[in-house]
Design a protein around this motif. Structure first.
Motif, PDB file in Angstrom:
ATOM      1  N   VAL A 108       0.841  -1.203   0.000  1.00 41.41           N
ATOM      2  CA  VAL A 108       0.000   0.000   0.000  1.00 41.41           C
ATOM      3  C   VAL A 108       0.873   1.249   0.000  1.00 41.41           C
ATOM      4  N   ALA A 109       1.896   1.274   0.877  1.00 39.75           N
ATOM      5  CA  ALA A 109       2.769   2.439   0.971  1.00 39.75           C
ATOM      6  C   ALA A 109       3.519   2.673  -0.332  1.00 39.75           C
ATOM      7  N   GLN A 110       3.952   1.594  -0.978  1.00 39.38           N
ATOM      8  CA  GLN A 110       4.691   1.709  -2.240  1.00 39.38           C
ATOM      9  C   GLN A 110       3.798   2.284  -3.339  1.00 39.38           C
ATOM     10  N   ALA A 111       2.559   1.837  -3.405  1.00 42.39           N
ATOM     11  CA  ALA A 111       1.632   2.344  -4.423  1.00 42.39           C
ATOM     12  C   ALA A 111       1.354   3.828  -4.210  1.00 42.39           C
ATOM     13  N   LEU A 112       1.107   4.210  -2.968  1.00 42.91           N
ATOM     14  CA  LEU A 112       0.808   5.613  -2.685  1.00 42.91           C
ATOM     15  C   LEU A 112       2.020   6.497  -2.965  1.00 42.91           C
ATOM     16  N   ALA A 113       3.228   6.011  -2.618  1.00 45.79           N
ATOM     17  CA  ALA A 113       4.441   6.793  -2.853  1.00 45.79           C
ATOM     18  C   ALA A 113       4.685   6.994  -4.344  1.00 45.79           C
ATOM     19  N   ALA A 114       4.195   6.060  -5.158  1.00 41.15           N
ATOM     20  CA  ALA A 114       4.368   6.156  -6.614  1.00 41.15           C
ATOM     21  C   ALA A 114       3.257   6.974  -7.265  1.00 41.15           C
ATOM     22  N   GLY A 115       2.347   7.533  -6.450  1.00 41.50           N
ATOM     23  CA  GLY A 115       1.247   8.333  -6.986  1.00 41.50           C
ATOM     24  C   GLY A 115       0.142   7.497  -7.592  1.00 41.50           C
ATOM     25  N   GLU A 116       0.085   6.225  -7.246  1.00 46.31           N
ATOM     26  CA  GLU A 116      -0.941   5.328  -7.769  1.00 46.31           C
ATOM     27  C   GLU A 116      -2.117   5.271  -6.806  1.00 46.31           C
ATOM     28  N   PRO A 117      -3.254   4.790  -7.283  1.00 53.41           N
ATOM     29  CA  PRO A 117      -4.409   4.681  -6.387  1.00 53.41           C
ATOM     30  C   PRO A 117      -4.123   3.710  -5.235  1.00 53.41           C
ATOM     31  N   ASP A 118      -4.757   3.954  -4.130  1.00 58.01           N
ATOM     32  CA  ASP A 118      -4.681   3.022  -3.009  1.00 58.01           C
ATOM     33  C   ASP A 118      -5.272   1.691  -3.478  1.00 58.01           C
ATOM     34  N   PRO A 119      -4.484   0.618  -3.498  1.00 54.03           N
ATOM     35  CA  PRO A 119      -4.986  -0.646  -4.055  1.00 54.03           C
ATOM     36  C   PRO A 119      -6.195  -1.187  -3.293  1.00 54.03           C
ATOM     37  N   ARG A 120      -6.373  -0.739  -2.064  1.00 56.45           N
ATOM     38  CA  ARG A 120      -7.518  -1.218  -1.275  1.00 56.45           C
ATOM     39  C   ARG A 120      -8.840  -0.681  -1.812  1.00 56.45           C
ATOM     40  N   THR A 121      -8.753   0.398  -2.626  1.00 56.03           N
ATOM     41  CA  THR A 121      -9.974   1.000  -3.177  1.00 56.03           C
ATOM     42  C   THR A 121     -10.326   0.452  -4.553  1.00 56.03           C
ATOM     43  N   LEU A 122      -9.456  -0.366  -5.112  1.00 53.00           N
ATOM     44  CA  LEU A 122      -9.680  -0.906  -6.450  1.00 53.00           C
ATOM     45  C   LEU A 122     -10.635  -2.089  -6.391  1.00 53.00           C
ATOM     46  N   PRO A 123     -11.265  -2.420  -7.507  1.00 52.35           N
ATOM     47  CA  PRO A 123     -12.037  -3.669  -7.553  1.00 52.35           C
ATOM     48  C   PRO A 123     -11.143  -4.840  -7.170  1.00 52.35           C
ATOM     49  N   ASP A 124     -11.755  -5.856  -6.589  1.00 52.51           N
ATOM     50  CA  ASP A 124     -10.961  -6.955  -6.044  1.00 52.51           C
ATOM     51  C   ASP A 124     -10.003  -7.571  -7.057  1.00 52.51           C
ATOM     52  N   ALA A 125     -10.434  -7.749  -8.286  1.00 52.59           N
ATOM     53  CA  ALA A 125      -9.570  -8.378  -9.295  1.00 52.59           C
ATOM     54  C   ALA A 125      -8.331  -7.529  -9.561  1.00 52.59           C
ATOM     55  N   GLU A 126      -8.540  -6.196  -9.681  1.00 48.87           N
ATOM     56  CA  GLU A 126      -7.398  -5.311  -9.923  1.00 48.87           C
ATOM     57  C   GLU A 126      -6.508  -5.221  -8.688  1.00 48.87           C
TER      58      GLU A 126
END
Length: 559
Positions: free
Chosen positions: A210-228
């Protein structure tokens, strides 16, 4: 006189007996090397051979007659003090002290090269070990393979083989999907799926993803559809877990030359090509809507499905493609190390080897390792603070250190389960085998320092005839065995032989240390005996260091 020199003397004596008609053999029937070994009982001499028993029938005579003729010829060889014929035709050979003691100088002069041999020269070996799934830390069974596998690689290289250490990265299949779902669930504060993974490490990795995704400016993966979201946790979670595995192995002294990804077999078409090749050879057939490999033709207990009726490749399809890939990369021998739960795997893999026209047990060798049990305060240790359900590499290293962990795991045959007493492995006592061997090495260094303080130096003064004490004869004899032990450990794929040898050598050295002084008493004059003993001390240090190096264990100068 080294074992090789004695072997050459025996071959020369046999050749002379053939040349003068005493031994009725053709010249090409004389062995180029004659095997000699240390007798179990010291009073039987320094070396023994049963070559007379091996050749007598072919020569049309009795073993004792051959042995007696050889004894007469060997008696004239410089350095041989006595040759006795025992039993039906065994030869027991005693060297004079000077010839035996000469080895001390040989060892010192050869240094790190002493013990190396060419028994495996010209052989390219692919050695696959550990290969833990990237779904959690390496558990204690994998740690055993890390210690044994890396030691075996070192021993094979010391015997002339070209060795590639390979790690099979299982990044294809259901276990990776379960890992990703476990990370996703933990990131949301939910319990792990019923078939998922638990332990603190899952929470740590989930938070890191989660921290890596946010630091890269990507969406919080917890908010994505389960498959994504699952795909994000799969890609980044596996990458992070594998990074931790590689780091832990590196800190354990184990690095791999090749990290082979299972996914590559499927994405590159390697599986299809391997199956097609076996089909061309007539070993593949269709039945019940599936594609089968007729492994029963090669000793397996049943034929194996390669491609299931739904069109998906069965697990064995990857094994087929992976074995062929290794052979096509030019490896002569493929060695795979597997855990005790893979016993049933051996038959089908050997059948695959044979189906490709190779020799099971030669081109493919499978080593099965038994269980490791940890004990603390006399009780089993089963849980890890981080992994939750298993004891990990980091747990063992934290408890006893890298040296004790590696040595204790490599010193037993992989065919047997082992109990590691964590309390024992942290003791600075002779009960602790790694301490016992390392202390012998540090003692040789201290002897050197004491000798220097008393101006005892090797220089050119070396008189091996002065090494007459029984402990010196035993120590020299043990040093002589080291090259044979290394070659034997390589041939049999048994690193524990080196460890057990080192323990015996340490025992011989400690006894010698108690009986024979390198430094003179008080105002006593320094003699060539002291200087020659320093050669023997330094030879022992070299062999201890060489042997510990083959096990990936340090040879400390102070304890």
């Amino acid at each position: 006189m080294t074992p090789n020199e004695l072997s050459e003397a025996l071959s020369a004596a046999l050749a002379a007996a053939v040349a003068d008609g005493t031994l009725a053999l053709a010249a090409d029937e004389v062995p180029r090397t004659v095997h000699v070994e240390r007798p179990r009982q010291r009073e039987h001499g320094d070396w023994a051979t049963n070559v007379a028993l091996q050749l007598a029938k072919k020569a049309g005579t009795t073993p004792r007659a051959v042995a007696e003729d050889l004894a007469g010829r060997l008696g004239a060889v410089p350095g041989i003090a006595a040759v006795d014929v025992a039993g039906p035709g065994f030869l027991n050979i005693t060297l004079d002290a000077a010839a035996a003691g000469e080895l001390a100088r040989t060892v010192v002069e050869q240094g790190a090269a002493y013990g190396r041999n060419d028994a495996e020269a010209g052989t390219r070996i692919n050695l696959e070990f550990v290969s833990a799934n990237p779904t959690g830390p390496i558990h204690i069974g994998g740690v055993r393979w890390a210690a044994v596998g890396d030691s075996l690689a070192r021993i094979l290289q010391a015997s002339g083989a070209e060795v590639t250490r390979e790690y099979y990265f299982n990044d294809h299949g259901a276990q990776i999907d379960r890992f990703a779902r476990s990370l996703l669930a933990r990131s949301k504060g939910e319990p792990a799926p019923e078939d998922g993974y638990g332990g603190q490490y899952i929470e740590d990795i989930a938070e890191a993803v989660v921290a890596q995704a946010l630091a890269a400016g990507e969406p919080d993966p917890r908010t994505l559809p389960d498959a994504e979201a699952q795909e994000v946790f799969r890609a980044r979670g596996v990458d992070r877990m594998f990074g931790e595995i590689k780091s832990a192995l590196h800190d354990f002294g184990v690095d791999f030359d090749v990290y082979f990804h299972e996914d590559h077999l499927h994405e590159s078409g390697a599986v299809d090509r391997a199956v097609a090749r076996l089909r061309e050879a007539g070993h593949v057939f269709e039945a019940d809507g599936a594609t089968w490999l007729r492994t029963t033709d090669f000793g397996d207990d049943k034929d194996r499905v390669v491609v299931k009726s739904d069109g998906h490749a069965a697990y064995i399809a990857g094994d087929i493609a992976y074995y062929l890939d290794k052979r096509e990369r030019g490896f002569d021998d493929v060695i795979i190390m597997l855990g005790a739960d893979h016993h049933g795997y051996v038959g089908r893999m050997m059948a695959i080897c044979a189906a490709f026209g190779d020799t099971p047990g030669k081109n493919l060798q499978i080593l099965i390792g038994q269980m490791v049990n940890l004990l603390k305060d006399g009780q089993p240790v089963r849980m890890s603070k981080r992994a939750g359900t298993v004891v990990t590499l980091e747990d063992l290293v934290d408890a006893v250190g890298v040296d004790a962990a590696r040595y204790s795991l490599a010193r037993s045959s992989v065919d047997s389960s082992i109990d590691l007493d964590l309390d024992l492995l942290t003791k600075a006592s002779n009960e602790n085998p790694v301490y016992y061997v390392q202390y012998a090495h540090s003692r040789t260094v201290q002897v050197d320092a004491n000798a220097e303080a008393r101006e005892v130096r090797r220089g050119d003064a070396f008189d091996p005839a002065t090494l007459t004490h029984e402990t010196e004869a035993a120590l020299v004899g043990r040093l002589t065995e080291f090259p044979r032990i290394v070659a034997q450990a390589a041939e049999l794929r048994e690193p524990h032989r080196v460890a057990r040898y080192l323990e015996a050598l340490a025992g011989d050295y400690h006894k010698w240390y108690q009986e024979c002084r390198v430094t003179p008493y008080q105002d006593e004059e320094v003699t060539d005996t002291h200087r020659t003993r320093l050669w023997l001390n330094d030879a022992t240090r070299q062999v201890l260091a060489n042997g510990l190096g083959l096990l990936g264990v340090n040879a400390p100068e102070r304890m």
